[in-house]
Design a protein around this motif. Sequence first.
Motif, PDB file in Angstrom:
ATOM      1  N   HIS A  70       0.422  -0.683   0.241  1.00 56.64           N
ATOM      2  CA  HIS A  70       0.106  -0.140   0.257  1.00 56.64           C
ATOM      3  C   HIS A  70       0.709   0.927   0.204  1.00 56.64           C
ATOM      4  N   PRO A  71       0.233   1.672  -0.332  1.00 59.40           N
ATOM      5  CA  PRO A  71       1.245   3.492  -0.634  1.00 59.40           C
ATOM      6  C   PRO A  71       1.875   4.601   0.316  1.00 59.40           C
ATOM      7  N   LEU A  72       0.783   4.181   1.506  1.00 61.69           N
ATOM      8  CA  LEU A  72       0.690   4.888   2.504  1.00 61.69           C
ATOM      9  C   LEU A  72       2.089   3.944   3.318  1.00 61.69           C
ATOM     10  N   ALA A  73       2.087   2.694   3.249  1.00 59.85           N
ATOM     11  CA  ALA A  73       3.128   2.004   4.197  1.00 59.85           C
ATOM     12  C   ALA A  73       4.899   2.342   4.463  1.00 59.85           C
ATOM     13  N   ALA A  74       4.196   3.265   3.397  1.00 65.38           N
ATOM     14  CA  ALA A  74       6.030   3.440   3.653  1.00 65.38           C
ATOM     15  C   ALA A  74       5.883   4.753   4.232  1.00 65.38           C
ATOM     16  N   ALA A  75       5.171   5.153   3.780  1.00 66.46           N
ATOM     17  CA  ALA A  75       5.300   7.080   4.501  1.00 66.46           C
ATOM     18  C   ALA A  75       5.411   6.861   5.708  1.00 66.46           C
TER      19      ALA A  75
ATOM     20  N   ILE B  13      -4.941   7.996  10.642  1.00 64.65           N
ATOM     21  CA  ILE B  13      -5.271   6.995  10.987  1.00 64.65           C
ATOM     22  C   ILE B  13      -6.974   7.321   9.793  1.00 64.65           C
ATOM     23  N   ALA B  14      -7.041   8.770   9.378  1.00 62.10           N
ATOM     24  CA  ALA B  14      -7.299   9.547   8.671  1.00 62.10           C
ATOM     25  C   ALA B  14      -7.864   9.317   7.370  1.00 62.10           C
ATOM     26  N   ALA B  15      -6.228   8.664   6.862  1.00 66.59           N
ATOM     27  CA  ALA B  15      -6.182   8.592   5.612  1.00 66.59           C
ATOM     28  C   ALA B  15      -6.632   7.095   5.069  1.00 66.59           C
ATOM     29  N   LEU B  16      -7.287   6.749   5.876  1.00 63.21           N
ATOM     30  CA  LEU B  16      -7.497   5.355   5.858  1.00 63.21           C
ATOM     31  C   LEU B  16      -9.482   4.987   5.427  1.00 63.21           C
ATOM     32  N   ALA B  17      -9.730   7.098   5.257  1.00 64.17           N
ATOM     33  CA  ALA B  17     -11.197   6.855   5.227  1.00 64.17           C
ATOM     34  C   ALA B  17     -12.050   5.506   4.241  1.00 64.17           C
ATOM     35  N   ASP B  18     -11.174   5.963   2.872  1.00 70.70           N
ATOM     36  CA  ASP B  18     -11.748   5.658   1.728  1.00 70.70           C
ATOM     37  C   ASP B  18     -11.955   4.510   1.558  1.00 70.70           C
TER      38      ASP B  18
ATOM     39  N   ALA C 288       1.388   3.256  13.955  1.00 71.50           N
ATOM     40  CA  ALA C 288       1.261   3.940  15.554  1.00 71.50           C
ATOM     41  C   ALA C 288       0.040   4.579  15.428  1.00 71.50           C
ATOM     42  N   ILE C 289      -1.217   4.432  16.004  1.00 75.58           N
ATOM     43  CA  ILE C 289      -2.249   5.690  15.724  1.00 75.58           C
ATOM     44  C   ILE C 289      -2.123   6.750  16.796  1.00 75.58           C
ATOM     45  N   ASP C 290      -2.248   7.861  16.360  1.00 77.30           N
ATOM     46  CA  ASP C 290      -2.254   9.045  17.546  1.00 77.30           C
ATOM     47  C   ASP C 290      -2.989   8.941  18.433  1.00 77.30           C
TER      48      ASP C 290
END
Lengths: 301, 301
Positions: B174-179, B184-189, B259-261
Motif C-alpha cells: 500500500h502507498p501509505l505503508a512506507a510513509a 488514521i484519517a488516510a484510511l477513510a476510503d 501507530a495511531i495518534d
Amino acid sequence: MIELRQLRYFMALAEHLHFGKAAESLHITQPPLSRQISALEADLGVVLFSRHSRSVELTAAGRDFQQHAKTALAELDLAIRSTRASARGERGELRVSFTMVAAWILLPELLKAYSDAYPDVSLALNEVLPRDLGPALERGEADIALTFPSSGSKSLCYRALRREPLCAVLPASHPLAAATEFSIAALADEPFITFPRQTAPALHEAVMSCCRRAGFEPKIRLETHLQQTIVNLVAEGLGVSVVPGSMRKMRMPGVAFKAIDRSPPVEYGVIWNPRNENPCLNTFLRCVGVEETGDRGPAQV
Amino acid sequence: MIELRQLRYFMALAEHLHFGKAAESLHITQPPLSRQISALEADLGVVLFSRHSRSVELTAAGRDFQQHAKTALAELDLAIRSTRASARGERGELRVSFTMVAAWILLPELLKAYSDAYPDVSLALNEVLPRDLGPALERGEADIALTFPSSGSKSLCYRALRREPLCAVLPASHPLAAATEFSIAALADEPFITFPRQTAPALHEAVMSCCRRAGFEPKIRLETHLQQTIVNLVAEGLGVSVVPGSMRKMRMPGVAFKAIDRSPPVEYGVIWNPRNENPCLNTFLRCVGVEETGDRGPAQV
DNA sequence: CCACATCCATACGGAAACGGAATCGATGAT
DNA sequence: ATCATCGATTCCGTTTCCGTATGGATGTGG
C-alpha cells in the motif's frame, strides 16, 4: 487422627454423593455419616464435599483425596489377603538345601509338584555338603533339606521318601566293565574311592555292609565328600566305588555302573526343624506326603 | 474390622519388637498395645508376632504384613498431604481459555509466573472465540479466561491487567505503508476488515471510536472473528484494519503496522466465575495481582 | 402463597471401645 | 531360691460412636 472408618465412609459418600444412600450402603444411619465426614474434613483441614441445596458433590481436593484413598485401601486389602496367604504357607519363601545325590533322584519331582501347587512361594535352592545340612536347619538358615538320613541333632525331624539300591561304579576300561555277570566280590582287591563316614553315616554303613556281605573289607584309596566327585574320579581310573543307583543318571563317559545283588537299600528323605515357623514348610511337607504329627520328636536316624 | 490405630500400633511394635518400648513410643501403656495387636491378629486370623520368653519377633506373615502396611500408610500420608495441597490451590488443574490476541500479550508472562510459583498445578490451555469465553466459564468448562472486557453474564468477575494502544495494519504494498507520517484519517476510503461486534464489544467500540474521532465511518468489506485472521487477510491485500498493538508481534510478511495518534486504549484482563470452587483459581488470581475482595459482584464491563 | 417433602446438620442418651493402674504367670538371671 | 523382666489379663473410668429425634434450609406442588 484419621481412622479407616472415615476413609470407608468417605469412599461410600464419594460414590453415592448422597448422605442417605451412602449411609444405607454402609448399614448405618445418616447422622453418624455426617459426623464422620465432618470429622475427616476437620482433621484434613479441607472441605471434601460441597453441600448444595439439592446435591452433594466432590470438591477438587475431594477428588484428589478419593484417588489416593482408593489406592491406599486397595493396598491395605492386598496386605490382608497377602498376609493370610503367607500364614497359610501359600506364599513366601522356602529355602531348600540338598546334597547333589538327592538332587538326582528327589529334587526335580518334589519341587515340580510343590511349585505347581504353590506358585507364589519362591524357592531358594542351596546345595551343601551333607555334614552342613543339620547345622543349617538348626540355625534357621534353611527350611528343609533333601538328603539321606542324618545322624544329626536330635532336635530335627526326618521322614523317608524313597529307597533305592546301591550300584558299583568302575572305569569303562576295567575288565569287569563289559562282563555280563557281575558280583561285588570281584572288587575285593580294587582300590575304593569313598567318603568320610561322618559325611553321611547311613550311606557309608550301607556301602560297607555291601562289601562285608561279599566277604571283604574295601581298600580305601581316596576319600572325597560328594558322590559325583567319586564318579568323576572313577572315570579317571583312580579306583572303583559303590554309590546310590540314581548316580547312573549322570551319564558320565568313561564309567560303567553295575547292579549289586541283594544290595542294602539306601534311603532318601526330608529333614526339617520342627521349631521352624515358616508356614511354607508345612505346605511343603503336606505336599510331599508327610503327615504332620505335631510331635516334636527327634529325627529317626 | 481393621482400623488404622491397629496398623500404627503394629508398625511401632514391628519396629521396636518390644511391647513396653513400642507402647512408650506410642505414648500409651503396654496393656492397650497388647490388646490391639491381639485384635489385629484375630481380625487377620494370622499370628504376626511370635512371643518368646525373652524376645518378640515377626513371623513370616508378619514381615509380609509389615511391607504392605508400610506402603499403605505411606499412600495414606501422600493422600493427606496431596489433598491439603490441592485445597490450597498448590496442585490440581487450572483450565485457561484465551483468545489469540490475549495470547500475544498476556499469556506467556502470566503462565510463566504462575507455573514457576505452582509447579504442581497442571495447566490446560484452550483457545476459543471471544464469544465462547463467557459460556465456558458459566458452565464450569474453564476456570479462567484471558481476553478483553466482555459484555458477558453479570455473574462473572473481570479485572483489567494490561492496556495498549491500537494500531493500523495495511498491506506492505500500500502507498501509505512506507510513509513516515501516518494518520488514521488516510484510511477513510479504504476497505476495512473487522469482526462482528458481539465477538468483542469493547474492542469493537475502540476501533470504531478511533475512526470516528478521525472523522469517518469505516467501510467494512469483510468480517472475521480472530484478529490474526484479519492480519492474514490484510497481508493478502483484501483491505486494512485497526488491531491491538501487540499484533505487531506476529511479524507477518506483507503487512505494515502504523501507530495511531491518541489511540483509545484497548484493555486486557482476566475473567472468572466467582462460584468456581477450584482452589487453583484463587492462587492464580493472587499470582497475577488480583486481590480477592470476596465480593461476588458482577463483572466490571 | 403456604403446606409439604427432601436433605443435611445438630442434640441427646445408651452401648461399645479404649486407655490406665494393678495384677498374674512364665521365664531367665543372679 | 530370689528377683527382675515382660507380655497377658482384669477391672474401671473415660471417650467415642451409633441411633432416635429434631432443627433448619431449600425446593416443590396444590
